[in-house]
Design an enzyme around this catalytic site. Sequence first.
Site, PDB file in Angstrom:
ATOM      1  N   GLU A 185      46.776  40.407  38.906  1.00 52.76           N
ATOM      2  CA  GLU A 185      45.452  41.072  38.934  1.00 52.76           C
ATOM      3  C   GLU A 185      44.775  40.912  40.359  1.00 52.76           C
ATOM      4  O   GLU A 185      44.238  39.658  40.479  1.00 52.76           O
ATOM      5  CB  GLU A 185      44.668  41.513  37.743  1.00 52.76           C
ATOM      6  CG  GLU A 185      45.467  41.899  36.663  1.00 52.76           C
ATOM      7  CD  GLU A 185      46.054  43.448  36.995  1.00 52.76           C
ATOM      8  OE1 GLU A 185      45.480  44.222  37.777  1.00 52.76           O
ATOM      9  OE2 GLU A 185      46.574  43.852  35.875  1.00 52.76           O
ATOM     10  N   CYS A 244      40.602  43.201  28.841  1.00 51.18           N
ATOM     11  CA  CYS A 244      41.179  42.204  29.786  1.00 51.18           C
ATOM     12  C   CYS A 244      40.404  42.312  31.339  1.00 51.18           C
ATOM     13  O   CYS A 244      40.239  41.254  31.953  1.00 51.18           O
ATOM     14  CB  CYS A 244      42.626  42.638  30.493  1.00 51.18           C
ATOM     15  SG  CYS A 244      43.622  42.161  29.043  1.00 51.18           S
ATOM     16  N   HIS A 256      48.806  39.847  33.880  1.00 52.62           N
ATOM     17  CA  HIS A 256      49.115  41.091  32.948  1.00 52.62           C
ATOM     18  C   HIS A 256      50.565  40.746  32.556  1.00 52.62           C
ATOM     19  O   HIS A 256      51.421  40.594  33.650  1.00 52.62           O
ATOM     20  CB  HIS A 256      48.832  42.255  32.859  1.00 52.62           C
ATOM     21  CG  HIS A 256      47.595  43.007  32.500  1.00 52.62           C
ATOM     22  ND1 HIS A 256      46.653  43.525  33.422  1.00 52.62           N
ATOM     23  CD2 HIS A 256      47.536  42.874  31.312  1.00 52.62           C
ATOM     24  CE1 HIS A 256      45.742  43.648  32.534  1.00 52.62           C
ATOM     25  NE2 HIS A 256      46.054  43.682  31.235  1.00 52.62           N
TER      26      HIS A 256
END
Length: 206
Positions: free
Chosen positions: A79, A142, A166
């Site tokens: 991410e 998250c 992820h």
Amino acid sequence: MMKVLLTGFEPFGQENMNPSWEAVKAFPELMEDVEVLKICLPVSFQKAVMILEQTIDDYRPDVVLSIGQGGGRYEIEVERVAINMADSKKPDNDGYQPQECQLRADAPNAYFSNLPLKRMVEAIQDEGIPATISNSAGLYVCNSVLYTALHLVYSKYPNMQAGFIHVPYLPCQVVGKNKQPSMSTETTVQALIAVIQALMACNQMV
Ligand code: PCA
């Protein structure tokens, strides 16, 4: 010695396992020049952030790498960004379902991860494992965990690095789900080891 805080999550929704915690649990205890602290975070907007912040204050890691289940994702996704927003279509494990709530007042709308994302993706791909950069960690727990870690980087611990990965469902989670992608714990752990080694190299610790 690089101190790494590695976090996974407990199961949530209809699931009784979470691939992130399975991978963190299976991550090697002993890696040369790396000290790892593993914690399993609750899928709770309030508690996950409190526990993360407390653990960072106590442990003072060089790197915070949080892992989460990205159900439906085909690849390991590193991410790039965390948004100052919580918004959820389903309640968390405490039954809390925020609607367009700011995570922190008087804090920026978004933070970028300060980890070398492209290097991390390349390191995973070099293992023969599919990986990509993702530009959205969603607006569920998250994202709030990544936002909190980065808020601490930018407000309190400028030498710390923080990021979020992820990972796809486990194969056993997609049995009976129609054509959902999955990845074994073994493969995910291999990817995480490659990431940590890449970070060691980038930080010139090897
Ligand atoms: N994935 C969720 C929260 C916990 C997890 O493993 C998310 O993507 O926000």
